[in-house]
Design a protein around this motif. Structure first.
Motif, PDB file in Angstrom:
ATOM      1  N   LEU A 162      -2.272  16.163 -65.301  1.00  0.00           N
ATOM      2  CA  LEU A 162      -2.946  17.107 -64.417  1.00  0.00           C
ATOM      3  C   LEU A 162      -3.688  18.152 -65.232  1.00  0.00           C
ATOM      4  CD1 LEU A 162      -3.478  18.449 -61.621  1.00  0.00           C
ATOM      5  CD2 LEU A 162      -1.299  19.663 -61.924  1.00  0.00           C
ATOM      6  N   LYS A 172      -9.143  20.476 -59.613  1.00  0.00           N
ATOM      7  CA  LYS A 172      -8.194  19.740 -60.442  1.00  0.00           C
ATOM      8  C   LYS A 172      -8.639  18.299 -60.659  1.00  0.00           C
ATOM      9  CE  LYS A 172      -4.911  18.492 -56.733  1.00  0.00           C
ATOM     10  NZ  LYS A 172      -3.498  18.639 -56.282  1.00  0.00           N
ATOM     11  N   GLU A 214      -6.657  14.646 -61.765  1.00  0.00           N
ATOM     12  CA  GLU A 214      -5.345  14.036 -61.927  1.00  0.00           C
ATOM     13  C   GLU A 214      -5.467  12.669 -62.596  1.00  0.00           C
ATOM     14  OE1 GLU A 214      -2.624  14.972 -58.304  1.00  0.00           O
ATOM     15  OE2 GLU A 214      -4.654  14.804 -57.497  1.00  0.00           O
TER      16      GLU A 214
END
Length: 240
Positions: free
Chosen positions: A105, A141, A143
């Motif tokens: 992450l 973000k 991932e």
């Protein structure tokens, strides 16, 4: 006249150098960048927010639309999560070298602000103008991705020169935005989304911010941290 190193030789030099520090980079890079202020960003993009000025009941010929590209400014940026980082061997493509660091992450947060000039178009003609502005908080973000440092090999010879040109990020991307005008109360927030332009605005701005990690400035911030780690490592080796 300089003698060109055989391809295998200069690749071996780079491989040996990277292999000697890549575990250290994977260990030290995450805490180095987390909670550290990143450089503010400003760029233009087609935002599409002017369409939120149109009423769903407007069936006339005049509609609001973007008049050129809008401006997005990102401030107070910092990396909030950078987890499960490893470092893989260098990858060569002619004179371009990639240093891959897979992660679980990578997340950054900050403030956004935007401004877009809108125009009222009727039968293809531009009429009245206005501006749409907004601001709020954002979290972007990636991932299951990879931070990839990019190196350019320039004229490989006995005085091998390498240029660390930038860094890219891939992975599954998502963005969460919260407008400053968005109510904290869930019921009121739902009403604004349904009967106001809140949901449309969030969708438009989220789409524009989805490319946060792709902008060159984030890569340059990551390059600065890698250069710092390399500099400290080399200085320590010279003192031995």
């Amino acid at each position: 006249m300089k003698t060109m190193l055989p391809t295998d030789d200069w690749q071996t030099v780079i491989n040996d150098a990277w292999n000697s520090i890549r575990a250290k980079v994977a260990l030290e890079l995450p805490p180095a960048v987390m909670k550290k202020a990143l450089t503010d960003q400003s760029y233009t993009d087609s935002l599409g927010v002017c369409s939120t000025l149109n009423s769903p009941y407007n069936r006339g010929s005049a509609i609001w639309g973007d008049d050129g590209k809008g401006t997005i400014r990102l401030t107070s940026l910092q990396v909030s999560d950078f987890t499960s980082v490893t470092a893989l061997p260098a990858v060569f493509n002619n004179f371009d070298v990639r240093l891959p660091l897979p992660f679980s992450l990578l997340q950054a947060s900050g403030r956004y602000g935007y401004e877009q000039t809108c125009a009222l178009y009727s039968l293809g003609k531009k009429g009245n103008e206005t501006k749409v502005k907004g601001a709020g908080s954002m979290s972007s973000k990636s991932e299951g991705g990879t931070l990839i440092y990019q190196i350019k090999v320039v004229d490989p010879d006995k005085a091998l020169r390498l240029q660390l040109t930038g860094a890219t990020v891939d992975g599954k991307r998502s963005v969460v935005v919260k407008s400053d005008s968005e109510p904290d109360n869930a019921v009121l927030r739902w009403l604004v989304d349904v009967f106001g332009r809140g949901l449309q605005e969030k969708m438009r701005i989220s789409a524009a911010l989805d490319s946060f990690f792709a902008h060159g400035q984030f890569g340059l911030d990551m390059v600065a941290e890698l250069n710092r780690i390399i500099g400290v490592t080399l200085a320590a080796r010279e003192q031995r």
